[in-house]
Write a protein that holds these residues in place. Structure first.
Motif, PDB file in Angstrom:
ATOM      1  N   TYR A  18       0.846  -1.206   0.000  1.00  0.00           N
ATOM      2  CA  TYR A  18       0.000   0.000   0.000  1.00  0.00           C
ATOM      3  C   TYR A  18       0.878   1.253   0.000  1.00  0.00           C
ATOM      4  CZ  TYR A  18      -3.923   2.954   1.786  1.00  0.00           C
ATOM      5  OH  TYR A  18      -4.900   3.908   1.980  1.00  0.00           O
TER       6      TYR A  18
ATOM      7  N   ASP B 185      -5.635  -1.668  -8.620  1.00  0.00           N
ATOM      8  CA  ASP B 185      -6.471  -0.655  -9.271  1.00  0.00           C
ATOM      9  C   ASP B 185      -7.097   0.286  -8.243  1.00  0.00           C
ATOM     10  OD1 ASP B 185      -5.916  -1.707 -11.792  1.00  0.00           O
ATOM     11  OD2 ASP B 185      -7.617  -3.087 -11.705  1.00  0.00           O
ATOM     12  N   ILE B 186      -7.628  -0.292  -7.170  1.00  0.00           N
ATOM     13  CA  ILE B 186      -8.211   0.543  -6.117  1.00  0.00           C
ATOM     14  C   ILE B 186      -7.119   1.353  -5.436  1.00  0.00           C
ATOM     15  CG2 ILE B 186      -9.463   0.540  -3.930  1.00  0.00           C
ATOM     16  CD1 ILE B 186     -10.943  -1.941  -4.874  1.00  0.00           C
TER      17      ILE B 186
ATOM     18  N   ALA C 254      -4.393   2.520  -6.769  1.00  0.00           N
ATOM     19  CA  ALA C 254      -4.024   3.647  -7.637  1.00  0.00           C
ATOM     20  C   ALA C 254      -5.003   4.802  -7.460  1.00  0.00           C
ATOM     21  CB  ALA C 254      -3.977   3.190  -9.094  1.00  0.00           C
ATOM     22  N   GLU C 255      -6.281   4.482  -7.342  1.00  0.00           N
ATOM     23  CA  GLU C 255      -7.299   5.514  -7.134  1.00  0.00           C
ATOM     24  C   GLU C 255      -7.141   6.156  -5.754  1.00  0.00           C
ATOM     25  OE1 GLU C 255     -12.174   5.882  -6.762  1.00  0.00           O
ATOM     26  OE2 GLU C 255     -11.289   4.094  -7.680  1.00  0.00           O
ATOM     27  N   VAL C 256      -6.870   5.329  -4.751  1.00  0.00           N
ATOM     28  CA  VAL C 256      -6.674   5.823  -3.384  1.00  0.00           C
ATOM     29  C   VAL C 256      -5.498   6.803  -3.334  1.00  0.00           C
ATOM     30  CG1 VAL C 256      -5.838   5.105  -1.097  1.00  0.00           C
ATOM     31  CG2 VAL C 256      -7.742   3.887  -2.187  1.00  0.00           C
TER      32      VAL C 256
ATOM     33  N   ALA D 169      -4.163   8.468  -5.879  1.00  0.00           N
ATOM     34  CA  ALA D 169      -4.453   9.650  -6.694  1.00  0.00           C
ATOM     35  C   ALA D 169      -5.339  10.644  -5.956  1.00  0.00           C
ATOM     36  CB  ALA D 169      -5.102   9.231  -8.008  1.00  0.00           C
ATOM     37  N   LYS D 170      -6.281  10.141  -5.187  1.00  0.00           N
ATOM     38  CA  LYS D 170      -7.231  11.007  -4.488  1.00  0.00           C
ATOM     39  C   LYS D 170      -6.803  11.352  -3.060  1.00  0.00           C
ATOM     40  CE  LYS D 170     -11.351   9.532  -7.051  1.00  0.00           C
ATOM     41  NZ  LYS D 170     -12.711   8.924  -6.952  1.00  0.00           N
TER      42      LYS D 170
ATOM     43  N   THR E 288      -6.954   9.335  -0.477  1.00  0.00           N
ATOM     44  CA  THR E 288      -7.977   8.777   0.412  1.00  0.00           C
ATOM     45  C   THR E 288      -7.344   8.235   1.684  1.00  0.00           C
ATOM     46  OG1 THR E 288      -9.217   8.097  -1.552  1.00  0.00           O
ATOM     47  CG2 THR E 288      -9.877   7.116   0.538  1.00  0.00           C
TER      48      THR E 288
ATOM     49  N   ALA F 271     -10.439   3.875   2.432  1.00  0.00           N
ATOM     50  CA  ALA F 271      -9.844   3.012   1.403  1.00  0.00           C
ATOM     51  C   ALA F 271     -10.208   1.552   1.658  1.00  0.00           C
ATOM     52  CB  ALA F 271      -8.331   3.187   1.379  1.00  0.00           C
TER      53      ALA F 271
ATOM     54  N   GLN G  13     -13.551   0.813   0.458  1.00  0.00           N
ATOM     55  CA  GLN G  13     -13.573   0.668  -0.997  1.00  0.00           C
ATOM     56  C   GLN G  13     -13.073  -0.703  -1.442  1.00  0.00           C
ATOM     57  OE1 GLN G  13     -11.889   5.121  -1.683  1.00  0.00           O
ATOM     58  NE2 GLN G  13     -11.865   3.827  -3.506  1.00  0.00           N
TER      59      GLN G  13
ATOM     60  N   VAL H 193      -9.746  -1.853  -0.793  1.00  0.00           N
ATOM     61  CA  VAL H 193      -8.343  -1.793  -1.200  1.00  0.00           C
ATOM     62  C   VAL H 193      -7.566  -3.024  -0.742  1.00  0.00           C
ATOM     63  CG1 VAL H 193      -7.470  -0.518   0.818  1.00  0.00           C
ATOM     64  CG2 VAL H 193      -6.370  -0.235  -1.427  1.00  0.00           C
TER      65      VAL H 193
END
Length: 306
Positions: free
Chosen positions: A202, A229-230, A232-234, A236-237, A239, A244, A247, A249
């Motif tokens: 992580y 994938d999750i 990468a979004e975490v 980027a944002k 989170t 997370a 979501q 992760v």
């Protein structure tokens, strides 16, 4: 003529277990969590032999009661878990020790030898508010390392237990750089590492590389994977860790990273006995979700030789 079947390596130094965390348990008491009796029933049915205590107060804290609950299920305790803020300096010692001594007393009584030490978070799990700066000052690093050494020595002297510090998302011991700095500044006779493969991934770390580089400091393992994938979004944002987890992760093996067989084989190569405790952060989760995941994960680890 068919090719010979691959044979899983014998991982006879790896002692596999699970933890309340894999049943969505983060707190001593929470209506969203499964009752502790159900956790014990299901972790035993899923063919795990070892468990952690989880958050202090979730399982019975009377050693006699807990022994009576574990024995018929053929379960044993591998470790307790404590939370610390050692970077705040000596002023936090008394409060820390009050918490540690409670957990250590039960851990010792259950025949376990380890305390997993989780550093405090630098941001609020729910609001994402930054409670403290992400980076410690030089003075705070000194407090952190000397405080952990003091904790390690006192726990050894008072309870005969070893502390293993758990790098964790949203704490000051997280990335490869921070983990290396922490290990280089602490005495291996007093402080070693609980490598959580999911948290380390992580935070961008490579578990196999860490085991090969700091093998003598790896005292305990948590087996976990992240969904790339999750993640990468975490990232980027920005989170926080708690949202997370909601979501997804942290995902069921073998659907994420890192791959567990190379991690287990690198750990086996250290030639020391290690606990490898499965943890899949799922708080909160439906009560019927953890058990089938636990069964599948245990079968997967068996297929790896553990």
């Amino acid at each position: 003529m068919s090719a010979p079947r691959a044979v899983a390596p014998v991982l006879d130094h790896i002692r596999v277990g699970s933890a309340p965390d894999s049943w969505g348990v983060w707190f001593p008491d929470d209506e969203q969590q499964v009752p502790w009796q159900r956790f014990l029933d299901e972790v035993a049915e899923a063919a795990y032999e070892w468990i952690e205590l989880g958050p202090y107060g979730y399982l019975p804290t009377d050693p006699a009661v807990l022994r009576d609950e574990l024995a018929p299920r053929e379960l044993k305790v591998s470790a307790g878990t404590i939370f610390t803020s050692m970077h705040h300096g000596p002023a936090t010692w008394d409060k820390t020790w009050a918490h540690v001594s409670e957990v250590a007393t039960l851990t010792q009584a259950m025949g376990a030898k380890h305390l997993v030490v989780i550093p405090s978070f630098w941001r609020d799990d729910k609001t994402a508010e930054e409670i403290e700066p992400r980076e410690l000052t030089v003075e705070q690093w000194q407090h952190l390392t000397t405080g952990m050494e003091r904790l390690g020595k006192t726990v050894q002297d008072e309870f005969g237990l070893e502390i293993v510090v758990h790098p964790h998302a949203d704490t000051h011991i997280d990335t490869e750089e921070h983990v290396g700095r922490f290990l280089d500044a602490t005495d291996s006779r007093l402080v070693n590492l609980c490598l959580d493969t999911g948290h380390y991934a992580y935070c961008g770390g490579d578990s196999v590389k860490l085991i090969r580089t700091y093998g003598e400091r790896i005292g305990y393992l948590h087996l976990k994977q992240v969904d790339p994938d999750i993640l990468a979004e975490v990232v980027a944002k920005g989170t926080p860790f708690g949202p997370a987890v909601k979501q997804g992760v942290m995902c069921e093996p073998p659907l994420g990273v890192p791959a567990l067989p190379p991690v287990l084989e690198a750990a086996q190569a250290l030639n020391v006995d290690l606990f490898a405790i499965v943890e899949q952060d799922m708080y909160p989760c439906p009560p019927d979700q953890p058990f089938p995941i636990a069964q599948r994960t245990r079968r997967l680890l068996s297929s790896c030789g553990a």
